[in-house]
Design a protein around this motif. Structure first.
Motif, PDB file in Angstrom:
ATOM      1  N   SER A  55     126.879 -23.079  46.791  1.00  0.00           N
ATOM      2  CA  SER A  55     127.578 -23.830  47.832  1.00  0.00           C
ATOM      3  C   SER A  55     126.892 -25.164  48.065  1.00  0.00           C
ATOM      4  O   SER A  55     125.664 -25.281  47.981  1.00  0.00           O
ATOM      5  CB  SER A  55     127.611 -23.027  49.132  1.00  0.00           C
ATOM      6  OG  SER A  55     128.095 -23.816  50.196  1.00  0.00           O
ATOM      7  N   ARG A  56     127.685 -26.167  48.381  1.00  0.00           N
ATOM      8  CA  ARG A  56     127.119 -27.481  48.652  1.00  0.00           C
ATOM      9  C   ARG A  56     126.382 -27.516  49.986  1.00  0.00           C
ATOM     10  O   ARG A  56     125.662 -28.451  50.295  1.00  0.00           O
ATOM     11  CB  ARG A  56     128.242 -28.525  48.633  1.00  0.00           C
ATOM     12  CG  ARG A  56     128.759 -28.792  47.237  1.00  0.00           C
ATOM     13  CD  ARG A  56     130.090 -29.493  47.274  1.00  0.00           C
ATOM     14  NE  ARG A  56     131.117 -28.643  47.865  1.00  0.00           N
ATOM     15  CZ  ARG A  56     132.408 -28.975  47.885  1.00  0.00           C
ATOM     16  NH1 ARG A  56     132.812 -30.115  47.363  1.00  0.00           N
ATOM     17  NH2 ARG A  56     133.292 -28.169  48.417  1.00  0.00           N
ATOM     18  N   ASN A  57     126.551 -26.493  50.766  1.00  0.00           N
ATOM     19  CA  ASN A  57     125.869 -26.401  52.054  1.00  0.00           C
ATOM     20  C   ASN A  57     124.548 -25.668  51.849  1.00  0.00           C
ATOM     21  O   ASN A  57     124.503 -24.450  51.711  1.00  0.00           O
ATOM     22  CB  ASN A  57     126.750 -25.664  53.061  1.00  0.00           C
ATOM     23  CG  ASN A  57     126.177 -25.712  54.466  1.00  0.00           C
ATOM     24  OD1 ASN A  57     124.988 -25.951  54.663  1.00  0.00           O
ATOM     25  ND2 ASN A  57     127.043 -25.483  55.455  1.00  0.00           N
ATOM     26  N   MET A 657     135.451 -21.813  53.342  1.00  0.00           N
ATOM     27  CA  MET A 657     134.495 -22.802  52.853  1.00  0.00           C
ATOM     28  C   MET A 657     133.234 -22.129  52.306  1.00  0.00           C
ATOM     29  O   MET A 657     132.615 -22.604  51.359  1.00  0.00           O
ATOM     30  CB  MET A 657     134.118 -23.770  53.970  1.00  0.00           C
ATOM     31  CG  MET A 657     135.260 -24.647  54.466  1.00  0.00           C
ATOM     32  SD  MET A 657     135.696 -25.995  53.353  1.00  0.00           S
ATOM     33  CE  MET A 657     134.377 -27.159  53.705  1.00  0.00           C
ATOM     34  N   PRO A 664     137.576 -28.266  48.328  1.00  0.00           N
ATOM     35  CA  PRO A 664     137.428 -29.671  48.734  1.00  0.00           C
ATOM     36  C   PRO A 664     136.804 -29.774  50.123  1.00  0.00           C
ATOM     37  O   PRO A 664     137.054 -28.944  50.997  1.00  0.00           O
ATOM     38  CB  PRO A 664     138.868 -30.192  48.732  1.00  0.00           C
ATOM     39  CG  PRO A 664     139.637 -29.235  47.872  1.00  0.00           C
ATOM     40  CD  PRO A 664     138.967 -27.914  48.059  1.00  0.00           C
ATOM     41  N   THR A 665     135.984 -30.791  50.310  1.00  0.00           N
ATOM     42  CA  THR A 665     135.334 -30.952  51.618  1.00  0.00           C
ATOM     43  C   THR A 665     136.352 -31.177  52.727  1.00  0.00           C
ATOM     44  O   THR A 665     136.081 -30.903  53.897  1.00  0.00           O
ATOM     45  CB  THR A 665     134.352 -32.129  51.574  1.00  0.00           C
ATOM     46  OG1 THR A 665     135.056 -33.299  51.118  1.00  0.00           O
ATOM     47  CG2 THR A 665     133.192 -31.842  50.644  1.00  0.00           C
ATOM     48  N   SER A 666     137.522 -31.670  52.355  1.00  0.00           N
ATOM     49  CA  SER A 666     138.567 -31.937  53.347  1.00  0.00           C
ATOM     50  C   SER A 666     139.456 -30.724  53.604  1.00  0.00           C
ATOM     51  O   SER A 666     140.393 -30.802  54.407  1.00  0.00           O
ATOM     52  CB  SER A 666     139.449 -33.095  52.866  1.00  0.00           C
ATOM     53  OG  SER A 666     140.062 -32.768  51.618  1.00  0.00           O
TER      54      SER A 666
END
Length: 781
Positions: A55-57, A657, A664-666
């Protein structure tokens, strides 16, 4: 700490059943009872699922490490497995209170007890070619028998493998692909030389309890995994048979492909934590297709976030891996299909055009057709006494029990040396093999068993014992002969293989049916494929009794959606090899939209009971060998489609998410998310539930992509709709160009009557001069 058990005994184990079926029924019930009591009063293994591994987080990765360290500090032996390649999470021995506490922590998607899933258990490939109703003038139109190799890797998550089987030889294959990251785990009975250029990966996953045969080796002790692996990807073997039956060339769906084996099952089932570990490793290893002939019982309804197969498959598909699963063996009842997540290709089972006949010859040489696999040593002349079971009952037994030949119902002095006629038309407790054991133990010479027509199609195996089953429509001939003849005689002929049998394919009774309990707005199963009396590789040390005068057979004939699944997995591997840029959903679409609904009599496919088959039985239809190679158009189901699906079934944006690595972040869940919106996911079929509650008019949309050889091509629509339903497609023509390769259309369904009285089925076809692209639709009342 104990092990949490939710035990489900396989209904159809692909070995000879020598155990009395009442004992099996009690054993089955006992395991269910133990499972329920364990979950209520014992600590056990829980799976902690934490979504995407990368995950990007970064805080989510920290959450994983923090929770895992917390568990380990409490108990060094608590950790069972750690998932870190394809997705994030772990399996650990936890108290019920700890599991509930962890479920509330940040970054945790779900926590659930480790379930035990069950297994869902060569002329078939020739039949696929011969029964293809889509003829394309192309060099790619037939299945290959070449000895070349491909870099495509098919992963089999099952009971392991018997590596010495001829189906896994690597003659003529190139070196192992350089992109392969997997390994062959050795053990005392499986060394590195057991792997080769065909079998390039082998892993096994010890049971969390450490007390069964699953813990010791990747070597198959059941046979199921060997059978499915050879069906999907077995090398070509010129002379194969089951003791001379079904003789011919054996080959997998994609003989040129490589195999990676992930052993997660024993004869007692498959633990969910092991299945997740196999998915995690397979993603990192670099497989292209994953085949799973196993799943939950339809009575066990996990949601998507507590279903190990659905979770693992989501992360595999997100990385471009095709996941193919069996639909289950709990038909013909509705709402029994499993493995129904929209990112899985779900496979039902059919017959092929081969039958195993063991006929009964009566006095006067009257022949009654029978179905079985036996190697009867009896004379071909009808010279053996034939008696009805009810006439030789013990005085203290009910006549129905003797008529059905239940255990201990016979006066053995009257049975010895005779062929016994048993009437099992209404018997749902005892399978034919158990009846044969009863007759044999009582001293009977042979068995003629009347079985319900709905249960025919699967040939039971009796070894040397002369036994066969006949249909209820032929029963009056036998009963009249026995009741009207003073000294009735008969014989049972040994089995012969009959090919070009008609009609075929037929939907077999055991194949699980839709609609899905997961969502009625996705049609499941997706496709049907051969799953009855399939010949494929087997164990080299099976304890199955070898018929007298025969040499041990390295092949076996078994049935189940377990067998239909690898037929599709192998074909999916071939499609991936020919079209390396295609997504998993494009491959699924090609297979579904080119399916046939016509049998080898050029009439609509039926069930084995004679009724017309519907999309609830076979999804889009029966897989063809040529159509998927050039489908013309495909329905691309994107990751966003799947994320929206998660929203529509009730997950919130935060959870979605966490789950996806490519979200997508959006991204955010639609404000008006509801299960009704699932019908708009870009799937190759259309399913709409609760149509009557929607005002009698529903509008859905679909998008298709041109993958044909022609940049400039026009398609026209044709609708097959039942009476009482209007179907309008807008636009009714699709014109693709070099710059317009993807186009959308709408379908408006409306009733001419006030409401649906029953579920309706139809199809939408887009046709050009060269291609036909068919999508089935279902409107449920």
């Amino acid at each position: 700490m104990g092990i949490y058990i939710c035990a489900i005994v396989t209904k159809r184990i692909p070995i000879n059943m020598k155990t009395n079926s009442i004992v099996l029924l009690v054993f089955h019930s006992l395991f269910l009872f133990l499972g329920e009591s364990s979950s209520a009063s014992h600590n056990g293994v829980y799976v902690v699922y934490m979504g995407a591994a990368d995950s990007r987080n970064s805080s989510l990765r920290s959450d994983h490490a923090h929770i895992l360290n917390l568990v380990l500090r409490r108990n060094d032996n608590a950790l069972v497995r750690n998932y870190k390649h394809g997705f994030s999470g772990f399996a650990a021995r936890l108290s019920k209170e700890d599991a509930a506490s962890i479920a509330q922590k940040p970054g945790v998607v779900s926590v659930f007890p480790d379930p035990i899933l069950k297994l869902h258990t060569t002329r078939s490939w020739d039949f696929l070619e011969y029964n293809s109703h889509v003829i394309i003038d192309s060099d790619r139109n037939t299945l290959s028998n070449s000895s070349s190799s491909s870099d495509i890797v098919i992963g089999i998550i099952d009971t392991g493998i018997w590596p010495e089987a001829a189906s896994f030889n690597d003659k003529g294959m190139d070196p192992v692909p350089s992109h392969w990251n997997g390994t062959c785990i050795t053990s005392k009975d499986f060394n590195s030389s057991n792997c080769n250029r065909k079998l390039i990966g082998a892993r096994y996953y010890p049971s969390p309890g450490g007390d069964d045969t699953l813990a010791s080796s990747v070597r198959d002790s059941v046979g199921h995994g060997t059978h499915t692996a050879s069906t999907a990807a077995g090398s070509t073997v010129s002379v194969a048979s089951y003791y001379g039956l079904a003789e011919g060339t054996a080959r997998g769906g994609f003989p040129e492909s490589r195999l990676a084996i992930y052993k997660v099952c024993s004869e007692f089932g498959c633990t969910g934590s092991s299945i997740l570990a196999a998915f995690d490793d397979a993603i990192a290893d670099g497989v292209d297709v994953l085949s799973l002939s196993l799943g939950p019982s339809p009575s066990f309804h996990p949601d998507l976030m507590t279903d190990p197969i659905a979770i693992g498959a989501f992360h595999a598909v997100e990385r471009g891996i095709m996941v193919v699963c069996s639909a289950g063996n709990d038909g013909p009842y509705p709402n029994t299909v499993v493995n129904a997540a929209p990112w899985i290709l779900t496979v039902a089972a059919t017959t092929i055009d081969r039958d195993f006949q063991s006929n009964v010859v009566l006095g006067g040489n009257k022949v009654v057709k029978g179905e079985a696999i036996n190697f009867s040593p009896l004379s071909s002349s009808p010279e053996y006494p034939l008696i009805y079971g009810e006439t030789v009952r013990k005085s203290d037994m009910y006549i129905d029990e003797a008529r059905q030949c239940h255990q201990d119902s016979f006066d053995e002095s009257k049975v010895k040396g005779k062929i016994i006629l048993c009437n099992g038309e209404s018997d749902t407790l005892y399978p034919p093999t158990a009846i044969a054991d009863t007759v044999k133990q009582a001293g009977g010479l042979g068995l003629v068993h009347i079985t319900p027509d709905k249960n025919r199609g699967v040939a039971s195996k009796y070894g040397d014992f002369p036994a066969t089953t006949i249909s209820t429509k032929d029963a009056p001939t036998l009963l009249q002969y026995v009741n009207s003849t003073s000294n009735p005689v008969a014989t049972i002929l040994p089995t012969v293989s009959v090919i070009n049998y008609k009609p075929a394919p037929m939907m077999i009774y055991f194949s699980s049916r839709g609609p899905s309990t997961l969502s009625n707005n996705i049609l499941k199963p997706d496709i049907a494929a051969p799953g009855v009396n399939i010949l494929a590789a087997w164990l080299g040390n099976s304890t199955e009794e070898v018929p007298k005068g025969k040499k041990y057979s390295p092949y076996n004939i078994i049935s189940g959606t377990s067998m239909s699944c690898p037929h599709v997995s192998g074909f999916a591997g071939r499609l991936k090899s020919l079209n390396p840029t295609w997504s998993a959903s494009a491959i699924r679409s090609a297979i579904m939209t080119s399916a046939t609904q016509i049998n080898n009599m050029k009439t609509p496919i039926t069930t084995d009971s004679g009724s017309l088959a519907t999309p609830y039985d076979y999804g889009a239809g029966f897989i063809t060998a040529s159509g998927p190679l050039q489908p013309g158009l495909v329905y691309e189901t994107s990751t966003v489609d799947y994320l929206n699906f998660l929203c529509y079934i009730g997950l919130n944006t935060t959870s979605v998410m966490v789950i996806s690595r490519t979200v997508p972040t959006s991204f955010s869940c639609p404000k008006d998310s509801s299960s009704d919106l699932i019908s708009n996911i870009n799937y190759p079929s259309i399913s709409i539930s609760d149509f009557n509650k929607k005002g009698g008019v529903v509008n859905v949309s679909r998008t298709v992509t041109n993958v044909g050889e022609e940049n400039e091509i026009e398609y026209s629509v044709a609708v097959d709709a039942p009476s009482g339903l209007n179907v309008k497609v807008i636009p009714d023509k699709l014109k693709f160009t070099k710059t317009s390769k993807t186009l959308s259309y709408q379908v408006i369904f409306s009733l001419t009557s006030t409401s649906l009285k029953e579920d309706l089925f139809g199809s939408i076809k887009w046709t050009s001069d060269k291609y036909t692209v068919r999508s089935p639709f279902v409107l449920a009342k």
